[in-house]
Design an enzyme around this catalytic site. Structure first.
Site, PDB file in Angstrom:
ATOM      1  N   LYS A 108    -109.114  27.849  21.835  1.00 43.50           N
ATOM      2  CA  LYS A 108    -110.507  27.446  22.085  1.00 43.50           C
ATOM      3  C   LYS A 108    -110.952  26.429  21.051  1.00 43.50           C
ATOM      4  CE  LYS A 108    -112.505  29.686  18.423  1.00 43.50           C
ATOM      5  NZ  LYS A 108    -112.916  28.930  17.254  1.00 43.50           N
ATOM      6  N   ASP A 110    -113.793  36.612  19.033  1.00 43.02           N
ATOM      7  CA  ASP A 110    -113.405  35.565  19.998  1.00 43.02           C
ATOM      8  C   ASP A 110    -112.555  36.104  21.151  1.00 43.02           C
ATOM      9  OD1 ASP A 110    -114.567  33.681  18.329  1.00 43.02           O
ATOM     10  OD2 ASP A 110    -112.673  33.141  17.362  1.00 43.02           O
TER      11      ASP A 110
HETATM   12  O1  C5P Z   1    -114.411  39.149  14.630  1.00 43.13           O
HETATM   13  P1  C5P Z   1    -113.271  38.669  13.824  1.00 43.13           P
HETATM   14  O2  C5P Z   1    -112.343  39.796  13.406  1.00 43.13           O
HETATM   15  O3  C5P Z   1    -112.527  37.536  14.422  1.00 43.13           O
HETATM   16  O4  C5P Z   1    -113.899  38.104  12.475  1.00 43.13           O
HETATM   17  C1  C5P Z   1    -113.128  37.793  11.352  1.00 43.13           C
HETATM   18  C2  C5P Z   1    -114.053  37.634  10.163  1.00 43.13           C
HETATM   19  O5  C5P Z   1    -114.851  36.446  10.315  1.00 43.13           O
HETATM   20  C3  C5P Z   1    -115.044  38.745   9.983  1.00 43.13           C
HETATM   21  O6  C5P Z   1    -114.498  39.804   9.229  1.00 43.13           O
HETATM   22  C4  C5P Z   1    -116.172  38.067   9.254  1.00 43.13           C
HETATM   23  O7  C5P Z   1    -115.859  37.909   7.879  1.00 43.13           O
HETATM   24  C5  C5P Z   1    -116.169  36.670   9.855  1.00 43.13           C
HETATM   25  N1  C5P Z   1    -117.121  36.530  10.973  1.00 43.13           N
HETATM   26  C6  C5P Z   1    -118.472  36.478  10.716  1.00 43.13           C
HETATM   27  N2  C5P Z   1    -119.356  36.334  11.759  1.00 43.13           N
HETATM   28  C7  C5P Z   1    -118.918  36.204  13.011  1.00 43.13           C
HETATM   29  C8  C5P Z   1    -117.536  36.238  13.306  1.00 43.13           C
HETATM   30  C9  C5P Z   1    -116.656  36.400  12.259  1.00 43.13           C
HETATM   31  O8  C5P Z   1    -118.901  36.586   9.570  1.00 43.13           O
HETATM   32  N3  C5P Z   1    -119.788  36.036  13.997  1.00 43.13           N
END
Ligand code: C5P
Length: 307
Positions: A15, A145
Protein backbone atom coordinates in the site's frame (compact mmCIF):
# COMPACT_ATOMS: atom_id res chain seq x y z
CA UNK A 1 -7.08 -33.81 -8.23
CA UNK A 2 -8.32 -34.47 -4.71
CA UNK A 3 -10.20 -31.36 -3.65
CA UNK A 4 -9.08 -30.01 -0.27
CA UNK A 5 -5.52 -31.35 -0.28
CA UNK A 6 -4.10 -28.84 -2.74
CA UNK A 7 -2.06 -25.91 -1.45
CA UNK A 8 -3.70 -22.48 -1.58
CA UNK A 9 -1.81 -19.39 -2.73
CA UNK A 10 -3.05 -15.94 -1.78
CA UNK A 11 -1.58 -12.72 -3.15
CA UNK A 12 -1.66 -9.43 -1.23
CA UNK A 13 -0.47 -6.02 -2.37
CA UNK A 14 1.70 -3.25 -0.98
CA UNK A 15 0.00 0.00 0.00
CA UNK A 16 0.80 3.64 -0.46
CA UNK A 17 -0.82 6.25 1.79
CA UNK A 18 -2.10 8.99 -0.54
CA UNK A 19 -3.13 10.98 2.53
CA UNK A 20 -1.80 10.24 5.99
CA UNK A 21 -3.21 12.66 8.53
CA UNK A 22 -1.93 11.97 12.05
CA UNK A 23 -3.41 13.30 15.31
CA UNK A 24 -1.95 13.51 18.83
CA UNK A 25 -1.47 10.08 20.44
CA UNK A 26 -4.47 8.47 22.18
CA UNK A 27 -4.39 7.04 25.69
CA UNK A 28 -3.43 3.62 24.27
CA UNK A 29 -0.37 5.16 22.56
CA UNK A 30 -1.72 4.75 19.02
CA UNK A 31 -2.19 7.82 16.85
CA UNK A 32 -5.63 8.61 15.43
CA UNK A 33 -5.42 8.62 11.65
CA UNK A 34 -7.36 9.87 8.69
CA UNK A 35 -5.67 8.09 5.87
CA UNK A 36 -6.36 7.12 2.27
CA UNK A 37 -4.73 3.88 1.31
CA UNK A 38 -4.13 2.65 -2.21
CA UNK A 39 -3.10 -0.93 -3.01
CA UNK A 40 -0.42 -0.98 -5.73
CA UNK A 41 0.80 -3.82 -7.93
CA UNK A 42 3.77 -4.97 -5.89
CA UNK A 43 2.74 -8.16 -4.11
CA UNK A 44 3.71 -10.89 -1.67
CA UNK A 45 2.36 -14.43 -2.11
CA UNK A 46 1.57 -16.73 0.78
CA UNK A 47 1.05 -20.41 -0.02
CA UNK A 48 -0.51 -22.60 2.64
CA UNK A 49 0.32 -26.31 2.36
CA UNK A 50 -1.27 -29.04 4.46
CA UNK A 51 1.16 -30.19 7.13
CA UNK A 52 1.13 -31.66 10.64
CA UNK A 53 2.29 -28.51 12.36
CA UNK A 54 2.43 -24.77 11.82
CA UNK A 55 5.60 -23.42 10.22
CA UNK A 56 6.71 -20.45 8.13
CA UNK A 57 9.27 -20.47 5.31
CA UNK A 58 10.52 -17.23 3.76
CA UNK A 59 11.67 -16.51 0.26
CA UNK A 60 11.87 -13.37 -1.80
CA UNK A 61 13.23 -11.32 -4.64
CA UNK A 62 16.78 -10.02 -4.46
CA UNK A 63 15.87 -6.60 -3.03
CA UNK A 64 14.29 -8.20 0.05
CA UNK A 65 16.25 -8.23 3.29
CA UNK A 66 14.99 -11.63 4.42
CA UNK A 67 17.39 -11.70 7.38
CA UNK A 68 15.33 -8.97 9.06
CA UNK A 69 12.02 -10.87 8.81
CA UNK A 70 11.06 -13.08 11.77
CA UNK A 71 10.55 -16.69 10.67
CA UNK A 72 9.24 -17.81 14.08
CA UNK A 73 6.05 -17.13 16.00
CA UNK A 74 6.68 -13.37 15.71
CA UNK A 75 6.16 -13.56 11.97
CA UNK A 76 2.85 -11.85 11.14
CA UNK A 77 1.68 -14.75 8.94
CA UNK A 78 2.37 -17.12 11.83
CA UNK A 79 0.50 -14.83 14.24
CA UNK A 80 -2.39 -14.71 11.78
CA UNK A 81 -2.56 -18.52 11.81
CA UNK A 82 -2.60 -18.67 15.61
CA UNK A 83 -5.28 -15.99 15.85
CA UNK A 84 -7.50 -17.57 13.19
CA UNK A 85 -7.12 -20.95 14.90
CA UNK A 86 -8.08 -19.47 18.27
CA UNK A 87 -11.15 -17.89 16.67
CA UNK A 88 -12.26 -21.33 15.47
CA UNK A 89 -11.27 -23.07 18.72
CA UNK A 90 -8.55 -25.23 17.18
CA UNK A 91 -4.86 -25.27 16.32
CA UNK A 92 -4.29 -24.66 12.62
CA UNK A 93 -1.46 -26.67 11.14
CA UNK A 94 0.06 -25.65 7.80
CA UNK A 95 3.36 -24.93 6.13
CA UNK A 96 3.16 -21.28 5.13
CA UNK A 97 5.55 -20.30 2.35
CA UNK A 98 5.88 -16.52 2.20
CA UNK A 99 7.33 -15.24 -1.09
CA UNK A 100 8.17 -11.58 -0.58
CA UNK A 101 8.49 -8.84 -3.18
CA UNK A 102 7.36 -6.01 -0.87
CA UNK A 103 10.36 -4.42 0.86
CA UNK A 104 10.68 -5.15 4.60
CA UNK A 105 10.10 -2.28 7.09
CA UNK A 106 9.56 -0.06 4.07
CA UNK A 107 6.31 1.77 4.87
CA UNK A 108 4.50 -0.35 2.27
CA UNK A 109 2.66 -2.67 4.69
CA UNK A 110 4.52 -5.78 3.54
CA UNK A 111 4.10 -7.56 6.87
CA UNK A 112 0.42 -6.62 6.88
CA UNK A 113 0.04 -8.05 3.37
CA UNK A 114 1.52 -11.34 4.59
CA UNK A 115 -0.85 -11.43 7.55
CA UNK A 116 -3.90 -10.74 5.37
CA UNK A 117 -2.80 -13.33 2.80
CA UNK A 118 -2.20 -15.93 5.53
CA UNK A 119 -5.69 -15.36 6.99
CA UNK A 120 -7.34 -15.95 3.61
CA UNK A 121 -5.06 -18.85 2.61
CA UNK A 122 -5.66 -20.73 5.87
CA UNK A 123 -9.37 -20.03 5.78
CA UNK A 124 -9.51 -21.67 2.33
CA UNK A 125 -7.05 -24.48 3.07
CA UNK A 126 -9.07 -25.62 6.08
CA UNK A 127 -12.44 -24.62 4.61
CA UNK A 128 -13.20 -22.53 7.70
CA UNK A 129 -15.69 -20.17 6.01
CA UNK A 130 -14.83 -17.30 8.31
CA UNK A 131 -17.20 -14.37 7.72
CA UNK A 132 -15.80 -11.18 6.16
CA UNK A 133 -16.61 -9.25 9.35
CA UNK A 134 -14.69 -11.75 11.48
CA UNK A 135 -11.72 -11.70 9.08
CA UNK A 136 -11.64 -7.89 9.28
CA UNK A 137 -11.82 -8.00 13.08
CA UNK A 138 -9.00 -10.55 13.32
CA UNK A 139 -7.00 -8.50 10.81
CA UNK A 140 -7.37 -5.40 13.02
CA UNK A 141 -5.97 -7.36 15.97
CA UNK A 142 -2.90 -8.23 13.90
CA UNK A 143 -2.06 -4.66 12.93
CA UNK A 144 -3.50 -1.31 11.93
CA UNK A 145 -2.91 -1.83 8.18
CA UNK A 146 -4.01 -5.48 7.95
CA UNK A 147 -7.75 -4.82 7.34
CA UNK A 148 -6.79 -2.63 4.36
CA UNK A 149 -4.53 -5.38 3.01
CA UNK A 150 -7.60 -7.62 2.99
CA UNK A 151 -9.86 -5.23 1.08
CA UNK A 152 -7.33 -3.47 -1.21
CA UNK A 153 -8.43 -0.96 -3.84
CA UNK A 154 -8.50 2.60 -2.53
CA UNK A 155 -9.97 3.11 0.93
CA UNK A 156 -10.37 5.62 3.70
CA UNK A 157 -8.83 4.46 6.98
CA UNK A 158 -9.83 5.91 10.35
CA UNK A 159 -9.38 4.94 14.00
CA UNK A 160 -5.72 3.85 14.15
CA UNK A 161 -6.05 2.97 10.45
CA UNK A 162 -7.95 -0.28 11.02
CA UNK A 163 -11.46 1.00 10.20
CA UNK A 164 -11.59 0.88 6.43
CA UNK A 165 -14.16 1.86 3.88
CA UNK A 166 -13.72 1.79 0.07
CA UNK A 167 -13.80 5.18 -1.69
CA UNK A 168 -14.53 6.26 -5.26
CA UNK A 169 -11.38 6.14 -7.38
CA UNK A 170 -11.84 6.49 -11.13
CA UNK A 171 -8.16 6.74 -12.12
CA UNK A 172 -5.31 4.41 -12.98
CA UNK A 173 -2.35 5.81 -11.12
CA UNK A 174 1.26 5.10 -12.05
CA UNK A 175 3.91 4.97 -9.37
CA UNK A 176 7.66 4.67 -9.32
CA UNK A 177 8.69 3.03 -6.06
CA UNK A 178 12.19 3.43 -4.64
CA UNK A 179 12.82 1.10 -1.69
CA UNK A 180 15.73 1.62 0.67
CA UNK A 181 18.15 -1.02 1.88
CA UNK A 182 17.81 0.11 5.52
CA UNK A 183 14.27 -0.13 6.91
CA UNK A 184 12.79 2.48 9.26
CA UNK A 185 10.95 1.45 12.41
CA UNK A 186 7.31 2.59 12.33
CA UNK A 187 7.10 3.17 16.13
CA UNK A 188 10.31 5.23 15.94
CA UNK A 189 8.88 7.49 13.22
CA UNK A 190 5.67 7.97 15.22
CA UNK A 191 7.73 8.80 18.32
CA UNK A 192 9.67 11.34 16.30
CA UNK A 193 6.37 12.84 15.09
CA UNK A 194 5.46 13.33 18.78
CA UNK A 195 8.79 15.04 19.44
CA UNK A 196 8.44 17.37 16.44
CA UNK A 197 4.76 18.11 17.01
CA UNK A 198 4.10 18.02 20.77
CA UNK A 199 1.00 20.21 20.27
CA UNK A 200 -0.57 18.14 17.49
CA UNK A 201 -4.35 18.36 17.31
CA UNK A 202 -6.10 15.18 18.54
CA UNK A 203 -8.17 15.28 15.32
CA UNK A 204 -6.08 14.30 12.30
CA UNK A 205 -6.18 16.51 9.19
CA UNK A 206 -9.09 15.67 6.89
CA UNK A 207 -8.65 13.80 3.60
CA UNK A 208 -11.33 15.80 1.72
CA UNK A 209 -8.94 17.44 -0.79
CA UNK A 210 -7.38 14.10 -1.63
CA UNK A 211 -10.74 12.37 -2.01
CA UNK A 212 -11.92 15.11 -4.42
CA UNK A 213 -8.71 14.79 -6.43
CA UNK A 214 -9.21 11.02 -6.70
CA UNK A 215 -12.64 11.62 -8.20
CA UNK A 216 -11.13 13.73 -11.02
CA UNK A 217 -8.95 10.86 -12.25
CA UNK A 218 -6.29 13.51 -13.08
CA UNK A 219 -2.73 12.73 -11.94
CA UNK A 220 -1.87 16.44 -11.72
CA UNK A 221 -4.78 17.02 -9.29
CA UNK A 222 -3.84 13.97 -7.24
CA UNK A 223 -0.21 15.08 -7.13
CA UNK A 224 -1.23 18.41 -5.59
CA UNK A 225 -3.27 16.72 -2.85
CA UNK A 226 -0.85 14.00 -1.69
CA UNK A 227 -0.12 14.50 2.01
CA UNK A 228 1.86 12.60 4.62
CA UNK A 229 2.25 13.85 8.20
CA UNK A 230 4.97 11.23 8.81
CA UNK A 231 7.11 12.60 6.00
CA UNK A 232 8.73 15.35 8.06
CA UNK A 233 9.74 13.03 10.93
CA UNK A 234 10.95 10.39 8.45
CA UNK A 235 13.09 12.95 6.58
CA UNK A 236 14.36 14.40 9.85
CA UNK A 237 15.59 10.89 10.76
CA UNK A 238 16.81 10.19 7.23
CA UNK A 239 17.70 13.41 5.34
CA UNK A 240 18.69 11.38 2.25
CA UNK A 241 14.96 10.69 1.66
CA UNK A 242 14.32 14.42 1.20
CA UNK A 243 17.16 14.62 -1.31
CA UNK A 244 15.73 11.62 -3.21
CA UNK A 245 12.29 13.28 -3.40
CA UNK A 246 13.83 16.51 -4.74
CA UNK A 247 15.86 14.56 -7.26
CA UNK A 248 12.84 12.55 -8.53
CA UNK A 249 10.81 15.74 -8.89
CA UNK A 250 13.67 17.41 -10.78
CA UNK A 251 13.65 14.38 -13.12
CA UNK A 252 9.99 15.03 -13.90
CA UNK A 253 7.89 13.19 -11.26
CA UNK A 254 4.59 14.96 -10.67
CA UNK A 255 5.24 14.55 -6.96
CA UNK A 256 7.46 12.49 -4.65
CA UNK A 257 6.33 11.34 -1.23
CA UNK A 258 7.51 9.15 1.63
CA UNK A 259 5.28 6.06 1.76
CA UNK A 260 3.70 5.70 5.21
CA UNK A 261 6.46 5.81 7.82
CA UNK A 262 9.15 5.31 5.13
CA UNK A 263 11.84 4.86 4.08
CA UNK A 264 10.35 3.90 0.69
CA UNK A 265 9.82 6.93 -1.54
CA UNK A 266 7.09 6.85 -4.19
CA UNK A 267 6.73 9.13 -7.19
CA UNK A 268 3.41 9.79 -8.91
CA UNK A 269 3.66 9.87 -12.71
CA UNK A 270 1.46 11.00 -15.58
CA UNK A 271 1.25 7.64 -17.38
CA UNK A 272 2.85 4.20 -17.77
CA UNK A 273 5.40 5.62 -20.23
CA UNK A 274 6.24 8.47 -17.89
CA UNK A 275 6.79 6.05 -14.99
CA UNK A 276 9.16 3.91 -17.08
CA UNK A 277 11.11 7.01 -18.16
CA UNK A 278 11.41 8.23 -14.58
CA UNK A 279 12.45 4.77 -13.35
CA UNK A 280 15.20 4.69 -15.99
CA UNK A 281 16.44 8.14 -14.96
CA UNK A 282 16.52 7.20 -11.25
CA UNK A 283 18.42 3.98 -11.98
CA UNK A 284 20.95 5.85 -14.11
CA UNK A 285 21.50 8.28 -11.24
CA UNK A 286 22.35 5.48 -8.83
CA UNK A 287 19.19 4.13 -7.11
CA UNK A 288 19.92 0.37 -7.03
CA UNK A 289 16.29 -0.78 -6.97
CA UNK A 290 13.53 1.12 -8.75
CA UNK A 291 10.10 -0.45 -9.29
CA UNK A 292 7.08 0.58 -11.34
CA UNK A 293 3.55 -0.29 -10.20
CA UNK A 294 0.06 0.94 -10.79
CA UNK A 295 -2.94 1.22 -8.53
CA UNK A 296 -5.48 0.56 -7.40
CA UNK A 297 -5.25 -3.24 -7.37
CA UNK A 298 -7.22 -5.91 -5.49
CA UNK A 299 -6.82 -6.90 -1.86
CA UNK A 300 -5.80 -10.38 -0.67
CA UNK A 301 -7.09 -12.91 -3.20
CA UNK A 302 -6.57 -16.53 -4.13
CA UNK A 303 -4.29 -17.06 -7.13
CA UNK A 304 -6.05 -19.67 -9.27
CA UNK A 305 -4.22 -22.89 -10.27
CA UNK A 306 -0.96 -21.83 -8.70
CA UNK A 307 1.68 -24.56 -8.96
O1 C5P B 1 -0.73 -1.46 14.32
P1 C5P B 1 0.69 -1.79 14.08
O2 C5P B 1 1.14 -3.01 14.86
O3 C5P B 1 1.06 -1.89 12.65
O4 C5P B 1 1.53 -0.57 14.66
C1 C5P B 1 2.92 -0.62 14.84
C2 C5P B 1 3.33 0.54 15.72
O5 C5P B 1 3.17 1.78 15.01
C3 C5P B 1 2.51 0.70 16.97
O6 C5P B 1 3.02 -0.08 18.02
C4 C5P B 1 2.64 2.17 17.26
O7 C5P B 1 3.90 2.46 17.85
C5 C5P B 1 2.68 2.79 15.87
N1 C5P B 1 1.36 3.24 15.41
C6 C5P B 1 0.79 4.37 15.95
N2 C5P B 1 -0.44 4.80 15.52
C7 C5P B 1 -1.07 4.15 14.54
C8 C5P B 1 -0.52 2.99 13.95
C9 C5P B 1 0.71 2.56 14.40
O8 C5P B 1 1.36 4.99 16.85
N3 C5P B 1 -2.25 4.60 14.11
Amino acid sequence: MIVGTQPVTVRAAAKVNLHLGVGAPRDDGFHPLTTVYQAVGLCDDVTAHHDDELSVELGGTDWIDLASVAADEDNLAHRAAVLLGRHHGRDLAARLVVEKAIPVAGGLAGGSADAAAALVALDRLHDLRTSDDDLLRLAAELGSDVPFSLIGGTALGTGRGEIVEPVADVGTWWWVIVPDRDGLSTPEVYRHFDRLFPDADPTPPSAEALLSALRTGQPVSLARSLHNDLQEPAIDLRPDLGRLIDHGESEGALRGLVSGSGPTVVFLCESADHSRDLAGALMRSGSPVVLVANGAVAGAHVVPDHV
